[in-house]
Structures are given as structure tokens and as C-alpha cells.
Design a protein around this motif. Structure first.
Motif, mmCIF file in Angstrom:
data_model
loop_
_atom_site.group_PDB
_atom_site.id
_atom_site.type_symbol
_atom_site.label_atom_id
_atom_site.label_comp_id
_atom_site.label_asym_id
_atom_site.label_seq_id
_atom_site.Cartn_x
_atom_site.Cartn_y
_atom_site.Cartn_z
ATOM 1 N N VAL A 16 -5.664 7.529 -9.318
ATOM 2 C CA VAL A 16 -7.113 7.596 -10.339
ATOM 3 C C VAL A 16 -7.900 6.320 -9.361
ATOM 4 O O VAL A 16 -7.283 5.126 -9.565
ATOM 5 C CB VAL A 16 -7.251 7.595 -11.497
ATOM 6 N N VAL A 17 -8.827 6.117 -9.363
ATOM 7 C CA VAL A 17 -9.598 5.290 -8.713
ATOM 8 C C VAL A 17 -9.995 4.497 -10.469
ATOM 9 O O VAL A 17 -10.792 5.119 -10.684
ATOM 10 C CB VAL A 17 -10.792 5.945 -8.121
ATOM 11 N N LYS A 18 -9.440 3.376 -10.301
ATOM 12 C CA LYS A 18 -9.953 2.283 -11.560
ATOM 13 C C LYS A 18 -11.671 1.796 -11.101
ATOM 14 O O LYS A 18 -12.053 1.249 -12.538
ATOM 15 C CB LYS A 18 -8.854 1.538 -11.905
ATOM 16 N N ASP A 19 -11.788 0.867 -10.375
ATOM 17 C CA ASP A 19 -13.212 -0.057 -9.830
ATOM 18 C C ASP A 19 -12.964 -0.374 -8.353
ATOM 19 O O ASP A 19 -12.296 0.012 -7.660
ATOM 20 C CB ASP A 19 -12.041 -0.877 -10.441
ATOM 21 N N LEU A 20 -14.020 0.540 -8.338
ATOM 22 C CA LEU A 20 -14.497 0.568 -6.682
ATOM 23 C C LEU A 20 -15.418 -1.320 -6.658
ATOM 24 O O LEU A 20 -15.357 -1.831 -5.150
ATOM 25 C CB LEU A 20 -15.941 1.172 -6.336
ATOM 26 N N LEU A 21 -15.011 -2.032 -7.273
ATOM 27 C CA LEU A 21 -15.176 -3.780 -7.240
ATOM 28 C C LEU A 21 -16.790 -3.795 -5.749
ATOM 29 O O LEU A 21 -16.731 -4.882 -5.354
ATOM 30 C CB LEU A 21 -14.463 -4.268 -6.521
ATOM 31 N N GLY A 22 -17.990 -2.597 -7.247
ATOM 32 C CA GLY A 22 -18.568 -2.606 -6.280
ATOM 33 C C GLY A 22 -19.066 -2.099 -5.129
ATOM 34 O O GLY A 22 -20.259 -2.149 -4.730
ATOM 35 N N ALA A 23 -18.442 -1.434 -4.588
ATOM 36 C CA ALA A 23 -18.555 -0.222 -3.615
ATOM 37 C C ALA A 23 -19.260 0.980 -4.418
ATOM 38 O O ALA A 23 -18.972 1.173 -5.900
ATOM 39 C CB ALA A 23 -17.400 -0.209 -2.987
ATOM 40 N N ASP A 24 -19.352 1.723 -3.301
ATOM 41 C CA ASP A 24 -20.189 3.415 -3.952
ATOM 42 C C ASP A 24 -19.088 4.275 -4.138
ATOM 43 O O ASP A 24 -19.305 5.273 -4.805
ATOM 44 C CB ASP A 24 -21.399 3.523 -3.086
ATOM 45 N N TYR A 25 -18.615 4.084 -3.170
ATOM 46 C CA TYR A 25 -17.241 5.063 -2.680
ATOM 47 C C TYR A 25 -16.445 4.829 -1.494
ATOM 48 O O TYR A 25 -15.774 3.535 -1.524
ATOM 49 C CB TYR A 25 -17.719 6.817 -2.201
ATOM 50 N N TRP A 26 -15.136 5.305 -2.003
ATOM 51 C CA TRP A 26 -13.915 5.236 -1.247
ATOM 52 C C TRP A 26 -13.158 6.325 -0.011
ATOM 53 O O TRP A 26 -13.892 7.621 -0.784
ATOM 54 C CB TRP A 26 -12.618 5.055 -2.217
ATOM 55 N N LEU A 27 -13.483 6.439 0.599
ATOM 56 C CA LEU A 27 -12.690 7.521 1.833
ATOM 57 C C LEU A 27 -11.175 7.723 1.601
ATOM 58 O O LEU A 27 -10.345 7.063 1.850
ATOM 59 C CB LEU A 27 -13.009 7.217 3.530
ATOM 60 N N ASP A 28 -11.243 8.833 1.105
ATOM 61 C CA ASP A 28 -9.677 8.961 0.937
ATOM 62 C C ASP A 28 -9.212 9.756 2.068
ATOM 63 O O ASP A 28 -8.324 11.104 2.431
ATOM 64 C CB ASP A 28 -9.808 10.104 -0.247
ATOM 65 N N VAL A 29 -8.441 8.950 3.032
ATOM 66 C CA VAL A 29 -7.684 8.837 4.332
ATOM 67 C C VAL A 29 -6.284 7.904 4.163
ATOM 68 O O VAL A 29 -6.593 6.477 3.579
ATOM 69 C CB VAL A 29 -9.009 8.825 5.705
ATOM 70 N N ASP A 30 -5.313 8.297 4.815
ATOM 71 C CA ASP A 30 -4.122 7.291 4.550
ATOM 72 C C ASP A 30 -4.809 5.906 5.869
ATOM 73 O O ASP A 30 -4.713 6.309 7.490
ATOM 74 C CB ASP A 30 -3.202 7.583 5.119
ATOM 75 N N ARG A 31 -4.771 4.721 5.128
ATOM 76 C CA ARG A 31 -5.600 3.471 5.419
ATOM 77 C C ARG A 31 -3.702 3.523 7.041
ATOM 78 O O ARG A 31 -4.249 2.327 8.079
ATOM 79 C CB ARG A 31 -5.232 2.533 5.193
ATOM 80 N N PHE A 32 -2.724 3.690 6.922
ATOM 81 C CA PHE A 32 -1.747 3.342 8.500
ATOM 82 C C PHE A 32 -2.110 4.500 9.231
ATOM 83 O O PHE A 32 -1.556 4.090 10.282
ATOM 84 C CB PHE A 32 -0.358 3.159 7.605
ATOM 85 N N THR A 33 -2.435 5.418 9.302
ATOM 86 C CA THR A 33 -2.444 6.698 10.064
ATOM 87 C C THR A 33 -3.800 6.835 11.124
ATOM 88 O O THR A 33 -3.526 7.154 12.295
ATOM 89 C CB THR A 33 -2.029 7.693 9.704
ATOM 90 N N VAL A 34 -4.622 6.684 10.171
ATOM 91 C CA VAL A 34 -6.156 6.387 11.138
ATOM 92 C C VAL A 34 -5.611 5.907 12.386
ATOM 93 O O VAL A 34 -6.447 6.427 12.958
ATOM 94 C CB VAL A 34 -7.310 5.255 10.545
ATOM 95 N N GLN A 35 -5.662 4.924 12.946
ATOM 96 C CA GLN A 35 -5.192 4.803 13.752
ATOM 97 C C GLN A 35 -4.164 5.081 14.883
ATOM 98 O O GLN A 35 -4.373 4.673 16.428
ATOM 99 C CB GLN A 35 -4.235 2.425 14.160
ATOM 100 N N ASP A 36 -3.457 6.227 14.480
ATOM 101 C CA ASP A 36 -3.021 6.320 15.804
ATOM 102 C C ASP A 36 -3.482 8.046 15.923
ATOM 103 O O ASP A 36 -2.359 9.473 16.310
ATOM 104 C CB ASP A 36 -1.140 7.226 14.867
ATOM 105 N N THR A 37 -5.052 8.461 14.955
ATOM 106 C CA THR A 37 -5.134 9.543 15.093
ATOM 107 C C THR A 37 -5.418 10.228 16.734
ATOM 108 O O THR A 37 -5.104 11.393 17.383
ATOM 109 C CB THR A 37 -6.748 9.986 14.207
#
Length: 940
Positions: free
Chosen positions: A503-524
Motif C-alpha cells: 500500500v502507498v504510505k507516503d508519496l514524498l511530495g509527489a502527486d501520484y505513483w504509476l503502478d507499473v513494474d520498474r524492472f520491466t519497462v525497459q523490456d517493453t
């Protein structure tokens, strides 16, 4: 071991029969867990819930019968002439008539703090928790307190090998077998009545495991009448503790009530950047239903919020100048903020029914529910640098491989980092990155034309949840069939669902988080599939904000039923028992997100995994005379694998690991025991194995390897490391002795010499989630490597004095040795020694430098060390009329000489670069230096 067992069995060949009788009776007030025994012998037992005791087949003669309560010690001593005419109602022991200070157990034993690793989701070390009242057994006390500093495990076994019950309800976690000791932290007053069994010995409440079992009676009717208030200060995990307890005793009408609560807190614990805030509450109400039954409702919990410490490399300790360097915190607005915060609140409710239609039969049944939250926060990030200050690429040792000059500059900056924004978390930088990352998401949440704009979080804090719902029914009975035969047995059904999600606990000043896998974006592009990196395929491009679930979301469903029985025989010179347990376990995964990488096996209920299991147990004791005893016992069977190690990657899919099978469990123990009025001694040899275990670890690898044909393979990504056919072997000797030197002065010694090793060459494979590639199965050469389970050798020598004026002092010197680092298995494969980075085809492709080979495959040993402990106190009794008033002062100091070099454990990082052997340094945990605990208790 075979010679040892045969020698014991040879001694059993001579049997001397004599006249015997049973010693039976009750204690008043009725109380469970009172130890009743004949002084100078090993004839003894514990009272049941109604205060009844039975010591069968005692040789005729004159004895001193002693009643020993967990809180006071010797509470009564009466002479007994054992003849053939003793009847079940002949003896009635009034507790409290011995000349002993009227204090509680916690007032006369040390208090320790459970360590970081004892509280995590893996359950930590298998031990007798220091938050509980220890057994008066010398070895059990040593293991619980003197050895706890070094995170010692009894016989090297994890908690799943020990059965644990409270008010008849099982407390072991079905998902991993662990016991979460912190669930009743701060409730010491209510957990003092215990039966503790170590090893393969007969137990009344369960068949038990290789490590034995513990049962706590926390029913209101079992608590003494009292009002107790205490305050303590410490420099350990918490700084302050306030506790209050009230129990009514048995009231007119058969009612009893017990209430207890405590608050523990610290702005900063022993380690920098840690904090602790914990509350505990307990309530129990019991009603006697006539003379034969009682019904008790008990509820308790220990909610905590605490900042955690972290393992550190020796490089980080040296550069920071801190032996207790903690990478989990940084300064924010002038205050220390910890990223790793554990937040737990899991109430326990138990309904217990006790039925005793006659003194020789008791049945205890319980219905229990455990539910609530269990979460720990951590960093997550996308398209940004790793935020951890001690990430290996940020350290001088890694930088020196490409730029030695820069490495020296970084090392100097670490040492002179006065504002601590380099060697600790730089919170301001994380906020700045997030506030300068404006981005627009099109077709957000899978809705065509839906556009979301704002600062997209590159960094956030997520809370990884492990919320459980557990419902249990358990029943067991104790029955004396004849004067020489007893029968115990029972059964249980356990229902468990554990919700695993982030669960998102703290966005650290941002407005939102995009729920995609950070390890596989480059493999698209490479995969040609734009859905490949979606964590929620049914809601692509999902935008989440604080409080939203994301990443993964699944339930672990587990059901278990068992039935067991145990038959015991007691003759003049022989005690024997045999027992069996039969169980059925079923578990499956239920996914709530359809993952883009695994669209066909990530959502919905998976296939059920079903297992039928059995366990056999038996033993013999030969009573040479009333003071000398020989015993041997053994166990053999199998058990279902635990859910935690059954799936390749349970967060994202339901694929079961290859060759999932039962674990094989067996062991034997034997020894000698001496009990005289002035000397008690015990030596035990043990051997046990747990075969065919599995292990699954997931971690990130960011390396590019050459395939040998001048082609580079990108093997970066989230890797699942699967290893099965793991065998553990445990063997050793336990020794304990107690010598009463003078009236009040006692010398105690205890120790263990163990050898706990990997006993097989497991098979392993790696699977990369991002490109779904699977490596060939490889052999892991770790046979005879030491298990990373704390010190395998531990010793203590203590001197205690109890004065007639009700003050006491204990001093113990302890030594720990033979503690080993957890090895990364893949460094013990042929591939790790290959000069090509792949499976070698020829001998020439294997490293031929012995020193380099040892650097790769050698297992690191932690240094041994001494500690010195002191514990003392004074009790005062004030006569105030109707009820007496007691005041107790206790002072405990652990590691009095402030040994700062003692390491309690550590691990090789689950990463390995064949070209750069020191790229991923070992991380270790430090034992606390000198710590104190001072408490003042008032009781009426």
C-alpha cells in the motif's frame, strides 16, 4: 551416535523391581503449572488446571514433597511417607508456606529485549522468548537469557520445530511455522504459568516437534489474587515501561477476572534512528461451571510501532565511525526519520473450556481467532537512483574498481559528513526529485481519454502488509488410565488466510505513483508487448495515491487438521512412552491482480496443494535409583512444506516450485541426569535431520553477462532463486549443572557444543521475471557448510546468592563461538568458478588460482566473544493489616564489559559478480554493548 545409543540400551538390560505407590493430591489455591516433586529425586510432575497432581510409581520411603511455583520458586515443602495406602485425596498442599520471598518470576530473573530479527515475518530465532517467564531448568534459563545476547538457537532449530500454545490455542504461524513472540510482549505478568519441554520428550498438550514445546496457562482462574504496578527504565529496545495488573482470584459464585496492560516507549532505542512505541492489553474472565468444568474468555494484543535497525557492512561501520551504523534513517526537519517502520496490531481472542469429571482425567478445548494488521515500510522507486545510502554502488569499495581517485574522495566525504546527508538517507533530495517530475499519464486506469497530470513519484514509501486471519479449534486430554499407564491425545483444525499486499504510505511530495513494474519497462520494446509491464492488467496505467494498494495483492490460504495420541507407562525403574500424529494440510494462492507478465496464472485461485503426513515418537527412561537416570527418545516422520517456500514468485503468480514435496524429519536424543539435594546435573546428546526442504529468495540483479559468443545478455531484473533438496543436520551435546555450595550460594554452569550443517548438495535454478528465462538446474556444493543459526557453541558460568533478608545477586560470564555467515548458494556452483560466466565445458574454463577459489567459495566465520551479565534485587514486605504490601527493586546489566565486537549474525548478499568478488560485501548484525534494565514493582 549409534555407539552412544547402543551403550544406553545396554544399560537398560537390568531391571530392579520394588514396592511402589502413587503420590496424588491438590494444591491450594488451585493453580496450573505448579511443579510438584520429591526432593533429591526425579519423581515429579506439574499440576493441571484444577491444581491436581499425580506422581505415579514412587518407591516406598520417606521424602520431602516440594511445590515449586513459577513466580516464587519453592512455595511449600512437606514431609511424605510413601506407602501402599496413599489415596488420591490424602495430600493437600497450601501454597506459600515456605520461607521464600513473595515475589513474581519477573522480579527474580533477567529481562531481555527481542532483537530485530526475532520480530520479522520469518519468525526469527527459535528460542524461549525472553519476554516470557523462563523455566527453572538450568539449561533452559541459560538459553533464554544468558545466550540470548548472541541470538542463540536451541539445538540450531528454527521455531517451526517447537509447538507453542496459549490457553490451549496453537500460536505457530501456518504460513512459515514461526512464532511471533512480540504478539504478547509487555504481558509478562500474565504469561508466568508455563510448561516448557526441550527436545524429544513426552508432553501433555501436544506431540511436539524436534525442539519440544511450550504451553502457557493465562486463564483468569489460574492467576494469583493481586494488584501489581511497576515501572522500568532501560537503554535497550525501549527506554521506559509502565505496567499494571489486577487479578481477582476465585470470587464467590465461581468467577475470576484478570486484567493487565503496559506501555513501552522510546524516542530512540539502542541503535541510532530507532524508536519504539508499544501498548499491551490483556483481559480474561473465567466461570467455574460446577465442580468439573470451567469456561474462560481471554483477549490480548501488543500493538507496536517501531523504527527498525538494519544490517551493515564493516566498510560502512569504519567510514561512519559507528559500530551500530543504521542505514535506515536520515534527518528531516531536524528530526531523525526511519524508512523501515514496523506497525503491528493483531488481537488474539481465545475461548477455553476445561472439563475434569474426575481427578485423573482432564480435557482442554479452545476456539481462537487471530486477526489484524502486520506491516513494514520500505522504499520503492522508478527511473531514479537507489536511495539507500549504503547501496553498494555508492560505496568506495565499488567505486574504486573504476575510479580509485573518486573512491578516496567518497571515503573522505563519508568520514567528514557532519550533516549526515551522505551516509544517511537524504530526505530533502528525495522530495526535490519528486517535486520536479511533472508528467502526464494518458488512458489512466485503463479508461480511454482519461488524462492525469502532476508530479509523478520517482520515490515513495510503501508498506508491505502481511495481514492474517486465523481461526483454530484445538482439544487435548490428559488421562491416568491406571496407576502405571497414562494416555494423552487430541486434535485440531486450523483455518488461515494471510493477505499479502503493498500500500502507498507516503508519496514524498509527489502527486501520484504509476503502478507499473520498474524492472520491466525497459523490456517493453524487446518483448513487443505494451501490456508486459502492467502490474494490474485489468486497470492498465493505474494511478495510485496514498492509501491505495498497488504492485501485488494475493492471499495465502492454508488449512490443516491433525489428530494425535501418546501412551505412557511408568514402572519402578522404567518410564516409557510412544506417540503418533497424523495430519492433513492444504494450501493455495488466491491472486487479486492480473499481472501483465503472467496474465494466465496470476489472478484467481490456484490449484490446491494437498499433503498427508505423520509423525512417530517414543522414548525410554531407566531410573537407576532415586537420583540417577538414563534416557533415550526418538522421532521420525514427515511434514508438509510451508507456503512461504512453495511458489516460485507468490507475489506475482501461482507457479509451484519444481519437485515440491514433504519434508522428512527425524532425530534421536539420549543422556544422563543426576538429582541430589545439593547437585543437579544433566548431559544430553542429540542428533536430528530435516531433509528435502525448499528455499525461495527473490532479489534484484543488475548485471550484463557475455554468453561466450561475443553477445551480451541483459540478465538484469527481479530474480527468483529456487533451491530444493536441502538437508539440515544438527548434532551436539548439552550440559548443565547446579551446585548448592552453601545455604543461599549456588554455582550454575551450562553449555552446548553443536555442529549444525548443510547435509546435501541441493539443486538450484534462477528465474528472471522480466524476460521469463529459466536457468539450467545447477548443483550447489554446500554440503558440510555451517548453518547460519547463531553461535553453535555457547557456555555460561554463574554464581548466585540469595540472602535471608530477601536480596539476591547473580553474576554470569558467557562465551560464544562457532557463528557463521549465511552463504549465498550460487557462489558455491561451478558457474561461479567459471572464467566464461557460464557453465564450464572444459577444465580450462575453471579458475585455477586456489586463493581466488577460496575467496569465492569460503564461508566466513564471525569472531567469538565473552560477555558478563549481572542481575540483582531486593524485596521488602510491609504488613498493612488485611493484605501485605510488597516492594521489589531489580537491576540487570547485560554485557557489563561493553564488548562491542560481538556480531550476532550476518549474510552474504544474494548477488554475485564473478569478475568483482568484493562488489557485494557481507552484512552483519552487532550485539548490543552494555545495557541495563531497572524496575520497581509494588504489589498487594
Amino acid at each position: 551416535m549409534r555407539i552412544f545409543i547402543c551403550s544406553i540400551l545396554t544399560l537398560f538390560s537390568v531391571v530392579a523391581w520394588g514396592q511402589t505407590a502413587d503420590v496424588r493430591g491438590t494444591v491450594n489455591p488451585p493453580s496450573a503449572g505448579v511443579r510438584v516433586y520429591l526432593e533429591g529425586t526425579d519423581y515429579g510432575t506439574y499440576t493441571n488446571a484444577e491444581g491436581f497432581f499425580l506422581i505415579p510409581a514412587v518407591p516406598t520411603g520417606e521424602y520431602q514433597l516440594i511445590a515449586e511455583t513459577p513466580d516464587v520458586g519453592v512455595s511449600a515443602k512437606i514431609p511424605v511417607n510413601v506407602t501402599l495406602s496413599i489415596l488420591p485425596t490424602d495430600l493437600r498442599i497450601e501454597l506459600g508456606n515456605a520461607a521464600a520471598p513473595d515475589v513474581q518470576a519477573e522480579d527474580v530473573i533477567p529481562t531481555i529485549t527481542v532483537t530485530e530479527m526475532d520480530n520479522d515475518n520469518t519468525g526469527g530465532a527459535q528460542n524461549i522468548s525472553g519476554m516470557l517467564t523462563a523455566s527453572r531448568d538450568v539449561y533452559a534459563n541459560a538459553a533464554a537469557f544468558n545466550f540470548s545476547t548472541a541470538r542463540f538457537r536451541i539445538r540450531g532449530l528454527r521455531a517451526e520445530n517447537t509447538q507453542f500454545l496459549i490457553n490451549g490455542a496453537p500460536m505457530n504461524d501456518l504460513e512459515s511455522g514461526a512464532v511471533f513472540w512480540s504478539a504478547w510482549g509487555g504481558l509478562n505478568d500474565m504469561t508466568r504459568l508455563q510448561q516448557i519441554n526441550i527436545g524429544i520428550q513426552p508432553m501433555a498438550f501436544s506431540l511436539g516437534g524436534l525442539g519440544g514445546g511450550t504451553s502457557i496457562d493465562a486463564r483468569a482462574g489460574s492467576q494469583r489474587r493481586q494488584l501489581r504496578v511497576s515501572y522500568a527504565i532501560s537503554n535497550r529496545g525501549y527506554r521506559h515501561r509502565a505496567m499494571a495488573t489486577w487479578s481477582s482470584g476465585l470470587l464467590p459464585g465461581g468467577w475470576a477476572i484478570a486484567l493487565s496492560g503496559s506501555h513501552r516507549w522510546a524516542d530512540e532505542g539502542y541503535e541510532p534512528g530507532t524508536s519504539f512505541k508499544g501498548w499491551s492489553y490483556f483481559a480474561s474472565i473465567e466461570k467455574k461451571l460446577g465442580r468439573t468444568q470451567s469456561l474462560t474468555l481471554t483477549a490480548f494484543s501488543a500493538p507496536i510501532v517501531r523504527g527498525r535497525g538494519g544490517a551493515a557492512s564493516e566498510e560502512a561501520r569504519e567510514l561512519s565511525g559507528q559500530n551500530y551504523y543504521n542505514p535506515n534513517w536520515g534527518w528531516q526537519n531536524g528530526q531523525k526519520r526511519n524508512v523501515s517502520v514496523q506497525n503491528v496490531h493483531q488481537p488474539v481472542i481465545i475461548l477455553t473450556h476445561v472439563w475434569q469429571p474426575k481427578p485423573t482425567f482432564t480435557m482442554t478445548s479452545s476456539l481462537s481467532a487471530i486477526f489484524g494488521r502486520n506491516g513494514t515500510s520500505a522504499f520503492n522507486w522508478q527511473d531514479a537512483a537507489d536511495p539507500r545510502p549504503d547501496y553498494f554502488r555508492n560505496m568506495p569499495s565499488a567505486i574504486s574498481m573504476t575510479d580509485p581517485v573518486q573512491a578516496l574522495q567518497v571515503a573522505d566525504a563519508w568520514r567528514n559528513d557532519t550533516d549526515e546527508n551522505l551516509r544517511q538517507i537524504n530526505w530533502a533530495n528525495l522530495y526535490n526529485v519528486n517535486r520536479n517530475s511533472f508528467e502526464t499519464v494518458t488512458d489512466a486506469n485503463g479508461i480511454e481519454g482519461n488524462t492525469v497530470s502532476g508530479n509523478r513519484a520517482r520515490y515513495l514509501i510503501e508498506e508491505r502488509r502481511f495481514d492474517s486471519q486465523k481461526y483454530n479449534f484445538n482439544t487435548y486430554f490428559e488421562s491416568a488410565l491406571t496407576d502405571n499407564m497414562s494416555l494423552n491425545g487430541g486434535g485440531s483444525y486450523q483455518w488461515c488466510k494471510i493477505s499479502n499486499f503493498s500500500v502507498v504510505k507516503d508519496l514524498l511530495g509527489a502527486d501520484y505513483w504509476l503502478d507499473v513494474d520498474r524492472f520491466t519497462v525497459q523490456d517493453t520494446t524487446a518483448n513487443g508487448n505494451t501490456d508486459f509491464y502492467q502490474n494490474d492488467l485489468d486497470n492498465p496505467n493505474k494511478v495510485v495515491r496514498e492509501g491505495d494498494r498497488f504492485g501485488y495483492d494475493f492471499d495465502a490460504n492454508i488449512r490443516k487438521a491433525n489428530i494425535w495420541g501418546q501412551l505412557g507407562f511408568s514402572l519402578a525403574h522404567w518410564d516409557m512412552f510412544v506417540g503418533a500424529d497424523f495430519s492433513y494440510t492444504s494450501f493455495w494462492r488466491d491472486g487479486h491482480l492480473r499481472n501483465g507478465r503472467f496474465p494466465n496464472n496470476s489472478f484467481g485461485e490456484s490449484e490446491k496443494q494437498n499433503f498427508l503426513n505423520y509423525m512417530l515418537k517414543g522414548g525410554v527412561t531407566y531410573k537407576i535409583n532415586g537420583r540417577n537416570y538414563l534416557f533415550v527418545s526418538g522421532m521420525y516422520g514427515n511434514r508438509a512444506p510451508f507456503f512461504r517456500n512453495a511458489y516460485v514468485s507468490p507475489r506475482f503468480r501461482d507457479q509451484v516450485i519444481p519437485n515440491l514435496s514433504d519434508e522428512i524429519v527425524y532425530g534421536v536424543e539420549g543422556g544422563y541426569q543426576l538429582r541430589t539435594p545439593f547437585v543437579r546435573a544433566k548431559v544430553v546428546g542429540f542428533f536430528s535431520r530435516i531433509d528435502d526442504q525448499a528455499l525461495v529468495r527473490s532479489f534484484f540483479v543488475d548485471v550484463i553477462q557475455d554468453d561466450g559468443d561475443q553477445n551480451e545478455n541483459d540478465n538484469s531484473g527481479f530474480v527468483n532463486y529456487i533451491m530444493n533438496n536441502i538437508d539440515h543436520q544438527h548434532m551436539g551435546i548439552e550440559l548443565a549443572a547446579e551446585f548448592k555450595l552453601t545455604n543461599g550460594l549456588t554455582l550454575r554452569a551450562a553449555g552446548t557444543v553443536g555442529q549444525h550443517i548443510y547435509a546435501s548438495r541441493p539443486q538450484a535454478l534462477l528465474q528472471v521475471d522480466e524476460n521469463q528465462t529459466i536457468s539450467e538446474t545447477r548443483t550447489v556444493y554446500i554440503r558440510n557448510y555451517r548453518l547460519p543459526n547463531g553461535p553453535q557453541n555457547a557456555y555460561t558460568l554463574g554464581l548466585s546468592y540469595n540472602a535471608k533478608e530477601f536480596w539476591f545477586a547473580n553474576v554470569n560470564v558467557n562465551y560464544f563461538h562457532n557463528n557463521w555467515i549465511e552463504p549465498f548458494p550460487d557462489r558455491r556452483t561451478l558457474e561461479a568458478l567459471s572464467t566464461t560466466g557460464l557453465t564450464p565445458e572444459f577444465q580450462e574454463q575453471i579458475i585455477d588460482n586456489p586463493a581466488q577459489i577460496q575467496q569465492i567459495i569460503g564461508q566466513s566465520q564471525l569472531p567469538g566473544g565473552f560477555t558478563l551479565d549481572f542481575f540483582g534485587g531486593k524485596s521488602w514486605k510491609f504488613e498493612t493489616g488485611e493484605r501485605d504490601f510488597f516492594l521489589n527493586l531489580n537491576i540487570g546489566v547485560s554485557n557489563l564489559l561493553n564488548n562491542l565486537s560481538l556480531r550476532t549474525g550476518g549474510f552474504e548478499q544474494f548477488r554475485f559478480d564473478g569478475a568483482s568478488k568484493e562488489l557485494y560485501p557481507i552484512r552483519t548484525f552487532s550485539a548490543f554493548g552494555a545495557t541495563y534494565f531497572v524496575s520497581l514493582t509494588a504489589r498487594i
